[in-house]
Scaffold this active site. Sequence first.
Site, PDB file in Angstrom:
ATOM      1  N   ALA A 152       0.831  -1.209   0.000  1.00  0.00           N
ATOM      2  CA  ALA A 152       0.000   0.000   0.000  1.00  0.00           C
ATOM      3  C   ALA A 152       0.863   1.255   0.000  1.00  0.00           C
ATOM      4  CB  ALA A 152      -0.935  -0.006   1.212  1.00  0.00           C
ATOM      5  N   GLU A 153       1.885   1.293   0.836  1.00  0.00           N
ATOM      6  CA  GLU A 153       2.736   2.490   0.897  1.00  0.00           C
ATOM      7  C   GLU A 153       3.518   2.674  -0.397  1.00  0.00           C
ATOM      8  OE1 GLU A 153       5.614   5.130   3.673  1.00  0.00           O
ATOM      9  OE2 GLU A 153       4.579   3.418   4.540  1.00  0.00           O
ATOM     10  N   THR A 154       3.952   1.594  -0.992  1.00  0.00           N
ATOM     11  CA  THR A 154       4.682   1.693  -2.256  1.00  0.00           C
ATOM     12  C   THR A 154       3.805   2.307  -3.335  1.00  0.00           C
ATOM     13  OG1 THR A 154       6.111  -0.174  -1.687  1.00  0.00           O
ATOM     14  CG2 THR A 154       5.880   0.347  -4.040  1.00  0.00           C
TER      15      THR A 154
END
Length: 123
Positions: free
Chosen positions: A43-45
Amino acid sequence: MPGHLGMVITEVGDDYLVGTMPVDQRTRQPFGILHGGASVALAETLGSIGANLVVDNSKFYCVGQEINANHLRPVAEGVVTAKASPVHIGRSSQVWEIRISDPNGKLNCISRITMAVVPVPSK
């Protein structure tokens, strides 16, 4: 981390980004299911890449400020697919929603990341 976990960006649209990640020995927790931290890393990527695609990179870059995730169902094998979409694109912050689905298309994690839009330091 994206390369180590096998993440692949598969699609970039006008207002979204899609990526995949395998559920294998790199991304499973000891009980044999997808590790929540691996889902958050995916998700952060995607949120980070998406945020940086919509700013003028000669003047700004985006960094994660806050992320949350709700893990809804386990995934034991296959490849998960994540779609990141902007909720808010502002001058100093962005908010992105990332929906991660199992190989059958069922939602297994929903995440939201807040990105800070930071000026590139002058040299």
